[in-house]
Design an enzyme around this catalytic site. Structure first.
Site, PDB file in Angstrom:
ATOM      1  N   TYR A 139       0.861  -1.180   0.000  1.00  0.00           N
ATOM      2  CA  TYR A 139       0.000   0.000   0.000  1.00  0.00           C
ATOM      3  C   TYR A 139       0.898   1.230   0.000  1.00  0.00           C
ATOM      4  O   TYR A 139       1.765   1.373   0.870  1.00  0.00           O
ATOM      5  CB  TYR A 139      -0.914   0.015   1.227  1.00  0.00           C
ATOM      6  CG  TYR A 139      -1.985   1.084   1.141  1.00  0.00           C
ATOM      7  CD1 TYR A 139      -3.271   0.759   0.740  1.00  0.00           C
ATOM      8  CD2 TYR A 139      -1.699   2.412   1.438  1.00  0.00           C
ATOM      9  CE1 TYR A 139      -4.252   1.740   0.635  1.00  0.00           C
ATOM     10  CE2 TYR A 139      -2.667   3.396   1.317  1.00  0.00           C
ATOM     11  CZ  TYR A 139      -3.941   3.052   0.922  1.00  0.00           C
ATOM     12  OH  TYR A 139      -4.912   4.031   0.809  1.00  0.00           O
ATOM     13  N   GLN A 216     -11.015  -0.203   1.018  1.00  0.00           N
ATOM     14  CA  GLN A 216     -11.435  -1.032  -0.114  1.00  0.00           C
ATOM     15  C   GLN A 216     -10.240  -1.645  -0.838  1.00  0.00           C
ATOM     16  O   GLN A 216     -10.317  -2.768  -1.348  1.00  0.00           O
ATOM     17  CB  GLN A 216     -12.315  -0.229  -1.077  1.00  0.00           C
ATOM     18  CG  GLN A 216     -11.671   0.968  -1.728  1.00  0.00           C
ATOM     19  CD  GLN A 216     -11.836   2.237  -0.897  1.00  0.00           C
ATOM     20  OE1 GLN A 216     -12.068   2.191   0.307  1.00  0.00           O
ATOM     21  NE2 GLN A 216     -11.728   3.389  -1.550  1.00  0.00           N
ATOM     22  N   ASN A 239      -3.640   5.675   6.221  1.00  0.00           N
ATOM     23  CA  ASN A 239      -4.367   6.431   7.239  1.00  0.00           C
ATOM     24  C   ASN A 239      -5.074   5.500   8.217  1.00  0.00           C
ATOM     25  O   ASN A 239      -4.867   4.281   8.203  1.00  0.00           O
ATOM     26  CB  ASN A 239      -5.337   7.416   6.580  1.00  0.00           C
ATOM     27  CG  ASN A 239      -6.415   6.703   5.755  1.00  0.00           C
ATOM     28  OD1 ASN A 239      -6.640   5.504   5.884  1.00  0.00           O
ATOM     29  ND2 ASN A 239      -7.084   7.456   4.894  1.00  0.00           N
ATOM     30  N   SER A 262       4.703   8.895  13.920  1.00  0.00           N
ATOM     31  CA  SER A 262       6.151   8.839  13.798  1.00  0.00           C
ATOM     32  C   SER A 262       6.838   9.383  15.055  1.00  0.00           C
ATOM     33  O   SER A 262       6.289  10.251  15.751  1.00  0.00           O
ATOM     34  CB  SER A 262       6.599   9.643  12.580  1.00  0.00           C
ATOM     35  OG  SER A 262       7.950   9.411  12.306  1.00  0.00           O
ATOM     36  N   GLN A 284      10.622  14.861  12.292  1.00  0.00           N
ATOM     37  CA  GLN A 284       9.498  13.970  12.598  1.00  0.00           C
ATOM     38  C   GLN A 284       8.240  14.759  12.938  1.00  0.00           C
ATOM     39  O   GLN A 284       7.137  14.355  12.594  1.00  0.00           O
ATOM     40  CB  GLN A 284       9.863  13.028  13.745  1.00  0.00           C
ATOM     41  CG  GLN A 284      10.962  12.058  13.392  1.00  0.00           C
ATOM     42  CD  GLN A 284      10.707  11.352  12.071  1.00  0.00           C
ATOM     43  OE1 GLN A 284       9.773  10.561  11.957  1.00  0.00           O
ATOM     44  NE2 GLN A 284      11.529  11.627  11.068  1.00  0.00           N
ATOM     45  N   HIS A 287       5.654  15.517  10.182  1.00  0.00           N
ATOM     46  CA  HIS A 287       4.782  14.480   9.618  1.00  0.00           C
ATOM     47  C   HIS A 287       3.314  14.756   9.941  1.00  0.00           C
ATOM     48  O   HIS A 287       2.465  14.766   9.063  1.00  0.00           O
ATOM     49  CB  HIS A 287       5.172  13.098  10.156  1.00  0.00           C
ATOM     50  CG  HIS A 287       6.257  12.444   9.373  1.00  0.00           C
ATOM     51  ND1 HIS A 287       6.128  12.065   8.067  1.00  0.00           N
ATOM     52  CD2 HIS A 287       7.523  12.086   9.729  1.00  0.00           C
ATOM     53  CE1 HIS A 287       7.242  11.511   7.639  1.00  0.00           C
ATOM     54  NE2 HIS A 287       8.114  11.511   8.630  1.00  0.00           N
ATOM     55  N   GLU A 352      10.903   4.703  17.645  1.00  0.00           N
ATOM     56  CA  GLU A 352      11.014   4.309  16.240  1.00  0.00           C
ATOM     57  C   GLU A 352      12.393   4.692  15.694  1.00  0.00           C
ATOM     58  O   GLU A 352      13.108   3.860  15.150  1.00  0.00           O
ATOM     59  CB  GLU A 352       9.913   5.004  15.444  1.00  0.00           C
ATOM     60  CG  GLU A 352       9.943   4.715  13.949  1.00  0.00           C
ATOM     61  CD  GLU A 352       8.942   5.562  13.184  1.00  0.00           C
ATOM     62  OE1 GLU A 352       8.646   5.198  12.033  1.00  0.00           O
ATOM     63  OE2 GLU A 352       8.466   6.584  13.719  1.00  0.00           O
ATOM     64  N   HIS A 353      12.766   5.959  15.816  1.00  0.00           N
ATOM     65  CA  HIS A 353      14.075   6.455  15.380  1.00  0.00           C
ATOM     66  C   HIS A 353      14.859   6.930  16.603  1.00  0.00           C
ATOM     67  O   HIS A 353      14.339   7.722  17.389  1.00  0.00           O
ATOM     68  CB  HIS A 353      13.931   7.637  14.426  1.00  0.00           C
ATOM     69  CG  HIS A 353      13.047   7.376  13.243  1.00  0.00           C
ATOM     70  ND1 HIS A 353      11.737   7.811  13.194  1.00  0.00           N
ATOM     71  CD2 HIS A 353      13.291   6.728  12.086  1.00  0.00           C
ATOM     72  CE1 HIS A 353      11.212   7.441  12.031  1.00  0.00           C
ATOM     73  NE2 HIS A 353      12.125   6.784  11.341  1.00  0.00           N
ATOM     74  N   ASP A 386      15.532   7.693   6.182  1.00  0.00           N
ATOM     75  CA  ASP A 386      14.223   7.702   5.534  1.00  0.00           C
ATOM     76  C   ASP A 386      14.320   7.483   4.036  1.00  0.00           C
ATOM     77  O   ASP A 386      13.395   6.946   3.426  1.00  0.00           O
ATOM     78  CB  ASP A 386      13.518   9.043   5.791  1.00  0.00           C
ATOM     79  CG  ASP A 386      12.693   9.037   7.057  1.00  0.00           C
ATOM     80  OD1 ASP A 386      12.542   7.961   7.661  1.00  0.00           O
ATOM     81  OD2 ASP A 386      12.193  10.105   7.444  1.00  0.00           O
ATOM     82  N   HIS A 445       0.200 -42.030  17.722  1.00  0.00           N
ATOM     83  CA  HIS A 445       1.487 -41.355  17.615  1.00  0.00           C
ATOM     84  C   HIS A 445       2.611 -42.290  18.076  1.00  0.00           C
ATOM     85  O   HIS A 445       3.645 -42.431  17.410  1.00  0.00           O
ATOM     86  CB  HIS A 445       1.512 -40.084  18.488  1.00  0.00           C
ATOM     87  CG  HIS A 445       0.858 -38.892  17.870  1.00  0.00           C
ATOM     88  ND1 HIS A 445      -0.490 -38.823  17.651  1.00  0.00           N
ATOM     89  CD2 HIS A 445       1.390 -37.713  17.436  1.00  0.00           C
ATOM     90  CE1 HIS A 445      -0.777 -37.642  17.107  1.00  0.00           C
ATOM     91  NE2 HIS A 445       0.350 -36.949  16.962  1.00  0.00           N
TER      92      HIS A 445
END
Length: 463
Positions: A139, A216, A239, A262, A284, A287, A352-353, A386, A445
């Site tokens: 995506y 969708q 999103n 972020s 950041q 964003h 994250e960073h 990035d 078994h």
């Protein structure tokens, strides 16, 4: 009037630090109930009606009118034409970024993405077979934002892993449609395509692509339609509707992660120019308003210098309003007792960073256990990661770096265990397996193992 940014100033020496620190870190990942219900309805509708539902939602939200989903498919010729039409500097930048990302992920594949095996002393073979997924969906956001870098970060490792079919979905909404913040009255046969994204698809090796987006698009990839092929895994950011949809289809397909806002955390010893750190915090914060930027530093005078740099540089930023709200609502400048304490707090945050903006970054790196990506030294800005450093920029957020990893080649592969037991091995292993199987009450078994013994014992419990 220019917006002002005053991140929360904290000190670990304050009596109420823990409470104020926890409050600043808090972010609710709960999706709005109305979004959840709408996403559930869309997924069910696409699963039931397929192409017809995809066309209806694409017209409703993106304003994109088409008689068939086939009309929404982008071709390799579209990708090549977009690439050829770019200025030379952009073509070269795309190719350089993709080459570095490919080189890194090829090394990653060699290190931990290949099969292996060994034989026991009795000749039994044990090992692992690594195979790529057959088809993945990526995506790529469109509309208000377009991210060719995210396309590269998702498609290139899939390509390196050996995935034969990479299906991209990217919304190309009509200006004035619901997806672009309009009333939804605007409709057209062709939406706003980002040529850099299409060119990146050419460079990164995307197989097929459709100009659909939102829940969708996720549903179409997860369930398949008459036109959109069903995939095995869906990766890539989106999103709240996309995140909710990915969460709901998990189990039908694999997903990479559910990403939150972020984040950047800077560990600074005061040796880096304050302007550099201020801009890294901005990188950041720009964003969105929910992004989080935090500075940890044992030097109070340096923290003041960073705040002064923030005040000085913010008016020069095109996204100053977004940066200001992010820093005011979620940012923090924290004075620590030492760099060791700063590292300990960083591990609690699991950002994250994580930038180690220090004259001795390798002194502190061994103390850092939890982060999506660690950027060592003053010259290593997060923004390089990035776009073009090489490691993947799809990273765990919201503290999930405590137990998860960046997107990588391994996300586009699966592993099968290999077992080949020799006749000699069946004697020792069969006795062990039978003993445990009888203990669990699973006589078939046990008997399957015992039948392969040279001296077959009578079945336990038999008359």
């Amino acid at each position: 009037m220019n917006p002002a940014a005053t991140p929360l100033r904290l000190s670990t020496a304050q009596a109420d630090f823990e409470a104020r620190f926890a409050a600043r870190l808090h972010w609710s990942s709960e999706t709005d109930h109305a979004i959840e219900q709408r996403v559930a309805d869309i997924l069910a509708d696409v699963q039931r009606r397929g192409d017809a539902a995809v066309l209806e939602y694409t017209a409703r939200f993106d304003g994109l009118q088409a008689a068939s989903v086939a009309e929404l498919e982008l071709t390799q010729a579209d990708f090549k034409a977009a690439f050829d039409a770019l200025p030379a500097a952009q073509r070269e930048a795309l190719q350089a970024a993709a080459a570095r990302v490919r080189r890194y992920h090829e090394a990653q594949k060699k290190a931990n993405g290949e099969g292996w095996s060994y034989r026991d002393e009795d000749g039994t073979l044990l090992g692992q077979k690594v195979t790529p997924l057959d088809r993945v969906g990526i995506y790529v956001p469109g509309g208000k934002a377009a991210y060719p870098s995210s396309l590269i970060m998702n498609a290139v490792p899939a390509h390196v892993a050996g995935v034969p079919e990479i299906v991209m979905v990217v919304p190309t909404p009509v200006r004035g449609s619901v997806a672009t913040g309009g009333s939804g009255a605007a409709t057209a046969a062709r939406g706003e395509r980002n040529e850099l994204v299409l060119a990146a698809a050419h460079v990164a090796g995307v197989t097929r692509a459709f100009t659909i987006g939102g829940a969708q698009a996720v549903a179409a990839l997860a369930y398949g339609t008459a036109t959109v092929p069903k995939v095995d895994k869906i990766t890539g950011p989106g999103n709240a509707y996309v995140a909710s949809a990915k969460k709901r289809v998990f189990g039908t397909v694999g997903i990479d992660m559910i990403a939150g806002p972020s984040e950047i955390l800077v560990l600074a010893d005061g040796s880096t120019p304050a302007e550099w750190v201020a801009m890294d915090l901005f990188s950041q914060a720009e964003h969105d308003e929910l992004a989080q930027s935090i500075l940890l530093c044992p030097d109070a005078a340096y923290i003041a210098a960073v705040q002064a740099a923030i005040d000085r540089l913010l008016p020069t930023m095109p996204r100053a309003a977004i940066i200001a709200k992010s820093l005011n609502d979620r940012g923090a400048l924290i004075h620590t007792r030492s760099m060791e304490e700063a590292c300990a707090i960083s591990n609690r945050i699991a950002p994250e960073h994580l930038e180690v903006s220090s004259a001795e970054p390798h002194r502190w790196e061994p103390l850092l256990r939890h982060a999506g990506a660690i950027f060592l030294g003053a010259y290593t800005s997060e923004s390089l990661g990035d776009y073009c450093a090489g490691p993947n920029h799809v990273l765990p957020t919201s503290g999930t770096a405590r137990f998860s990893s960046p997107l990588g080649v391994y996300d586009f592969q699966k592993r099968s265990s290999l077992i080949e037991v020799s006749a000699a091995g069946a004697q020792s292993l069969g006795t062990v397996a039978a003993e445990l199987a009888y203990g669990e009450g699973l006589q078939a078994h046990a008997r399957a193992a015992e039948l392969r013994l040279n001296d077959v014992p009578p079945m336990r419990g038999a008359r």
